[in-house]
Design an enzyme around this catalytic site. Structure first.
Site, short mmCIF file in Angstrom:
data_model
loop_
_atom_site.label_atom_id
_atom_site.label_comp_id
_atom_site.label_asym_id
_atom_site.label_seq_id
_atom_site.Cartn_x
_atom_site.Cartn_y
_atom_site.Cartn_z
N HIS A 87 4.52 53.40 56.35
CA HIS A 87 3.32 53.95 55.72
C HIS A 87 3.44 53.88 54.20
CE1 HIS A 87 1.62 56.42 59.32
NE2 HIS A 87 1.83 55.15 59.61
N PRO A 111 7.55 72.53 58.18
CA PRO A 111 7.45 71.10 58.47
C PRO A 111 6.50 70.31 57.55
CG PRO A 111 6.25 72.37 60.12
CD PRO A 111 6.97 73.36 59.26
N LYS A 154 10.70 67.41 55.84
CA LYS A 154 12.00 67.24 55.18
C LYS A 154 13.19 67.63 56.05
CE LYS A 154 10.50 65.57 51.38
NZ LYS A 154 10.48 64.11 51.43
N TYR A 198 7.59 63.34 48.30
CA TYR A 198 7.26 62.98 49.68
C TYR A 198 8.12 61.81 50.18
CZ TYR A 198 4.17 62.60 53.76
OH TYR A 198 3.67 62.58 55.04
N TYR A 209 -3.32 65.15 55.98
CA TYR A 209 -3.05 66.58 55.84
C TYR A 209 -4.38 67.22 55.44
CZ TYR A 209 2.01 65.58 55.70
OH TYR A 209 3.29 65.18 56.00
C1 PHB Z 1 5.27 64.42 62.60
O1 PHB Z 1 5.02 63.21 62.73
O2 PHB Z 1 5.54 65.13 63.58
C2 PHB Z 1 5.19 65.03 61.26
C3 PHB Z 1 4.87 64.25 60.18
C4 PHB Z 1 4.75 64.81 58.93
C5 PHB Z 1 4.97 66.16 58.76
C6 PHB Z 1 5.33 66.95 59.84
C7 PHB Z 1 5.45 66.39 61.10
O3 PHB Z 1 4.83 66.72 57.55
#
Ligand code: PHB
Ligand code: APR
Length: 389
Positions: free
Chosen positions: A72, A292, A296, A384, A200
């Site tokens: 990505h 989450p 990280k 990130y 997000y």
């Molecule tokens: C996930 O793919 O489960 C995932 C991705 C990004 C995050 C948290 C979980 O910030």
């Protein structure tokens, strides 16, 4: 029996450490409480920094990852009806990898099975002894009999609920903690991801995250009260709520289907300092937990393991203890930066029930600032994708 490094916990941290040490000719024994079947089925996050990908390759478990991963180059923030892409690659020259952490667990277990690493599954009542002397020991029960392993060092890789951190006297360890007033309800489904990159979303109804495991398997999360019962969330309710929280064009494109996993995870920020006590070294979730948001957790665990493996290799190859002595401080520098970022990104994207009107307006202003300022986007992007090691 005797080994050089006794490892408590066979999650990603413990098994990756055992791989790196094994490749350097250092003998290990891993004690894991669960069954292999349980570990292989455990659903976790799925986003890796390049440093983690590189370390897995170094550990000889990067082959399937290189084949199956999704790369990505950006990530989206959605708020106030709009979508805003952060160009990770353009801003930092770096990308992130999507590859389920459950797959990493399987790859590590398969690699150890192939080389015959001593991994004891279903090890019960593991206890740590003699940590401040020069002959630490691990004791455990299995199949009704008790066993002892004498070692030079112990690595506590047994996660947040493990016994290793508890073996450090309370007056020696300092805990920093924040518990959030919400959790994440996650589902996994064999449906096409709604977007080719992650979204997000900060909505009036709470946070939502659209992520994926592959081009045919999606993972979605909803912010819910911390004590929410999954039984109250049949699939139909989940999909309806998700559509209300993500941008209208994404909601219209969302493919829904039966969930194959559904669970609620609490959100917590937690650090235990120092990460070393005598001959015990803590690594991964045993020493720190991040919410989450930003994914990280595994990346931090991998960074600890990289430093710990280097320290132990230096010790065994020349008796040099500098890296072991600096282990805790070196890890904690990175841990606190990731803590700050995960806490900040959680604050940016979630709805806090106790937030004042002022705090809500400040959050909206910060999102608007991010959407319009390259400097602000750069700050998000460089954290990130993962700060330099
Ligand atoms: C996930 O793919 O489960 C995932 C991705 C990004 C995050 C948290 C979980 O910030
Ligand atoms: N004895 C033996 N093993 C134990 C004990 C114990 N008393 N307590 C816990 N364990 C095992 C757990 O069963 C688990 O398999 O230790 C392991 C710890 O693994 P994780 O919780 O996955 O922690 P860690 O390896 O540090 O993983 C770091 O990876 O998948 C991500 O989100 C996860 O952030 C986490 C990161």
């Amino acid at each position: 029996m005797r080994t050089q490094v006794g490892i408590v916990g066979g999650g990603p941290a413990g098994l990756l450490l055992a791989r790196l040490l094994g490749l350097a000719g250092i003998e290990t024994a891993v004690l894991e409480r669960r069954t292999p079947e349980y570990l292989r089925a455990r659903v976790r996050a799925g986003l890796l920094e390049q440093g983690t990908v590189d370390l897995l390759a170094e550990a000889g478990v990067g082959e399937r990852l290189a084949r199956e991963r999704l790369i990505h180059e950006g990530v989206e923030l959605a708020f106030d009806g709009g979508r805003h892409r952060i160009d990770l690659k353009g801003l930092t020259g770096r990308v992130v990898t999507i590859y389920g952490q459950a797959e990493i667990q399987k790859d590590l277990m398969d690699a150890h099975a192939a080389t015959g690493t001593n991994v004891v599954y279903e090890a019960e009542d593991v206890s740590l002894h003699g940590l401040t002397g020069d002959a630490p020991r691990l004791r455990y029960h299995k199949g009704g009999s008790s066993h002892e392993i004498a070692c030079d060092f112990i690595a506590g890789c047994d996660g947040f609920h493990g016994v290793s951190r508890q073996a450090i006297p309370q007056e020696v360890i300092r805990i920093y903690e924040r518990v959030y007033p919400f959790g994440w309800l996650g589902i996994l489904s064999d449906t096409r991801p709604v977007n080719h990159e992650l979204i997000y979303a900060n909505s009036e109804r709470g946070f939502a995250l659209c992520t994926m495991r592959s081009m045919t398997r999606s993972r979605y999360y909803l912010q819910v009260p911390a004590d929410e019962d999954v039984a109250d969330w049949p699939d139909a309710r989940f999909w309806t709520e998700l559509k209300r929280r993500i941008p209208a064009d994404a909601a219209a494109a969302l493919q829904t289907g039966p969930s194959i996993e559904k669970s609620v995870a609490p959100l917590r920020s937690f650090v235990a300092e120092p990460m070393r006590y005598g001959r015990l070294f803590l690594a991964g979730d045993a020493a720190h937990i991040v919410p989450p948001t930003g994914a990280k957790g595994l990346n931090l665990a991998a960074a600890d393991v990289r430093f710990l493996a280097a320290a132990l290799v230096a010790h065994y190859s020349g008796g040099d203890t500098d890296l072991m002595d600096g282990y805790s401080a070196r890890c904690l520098q990175r841990v606190w930066k990731a803590q700050r970022f995960s806490w900040w990104m959680t604050g940016l994207t979630h709805r806090f029930p106790e937030a004042s009107a002022f705090e809500r307006r400040a959050q909206a202003a910060e999102l608007a600032y991010l959407a319009s300022s390259k400097a602000a986007q750069m700050t998000l992007a460089e954290n990130y994708v993962g700060l330099p090691l």
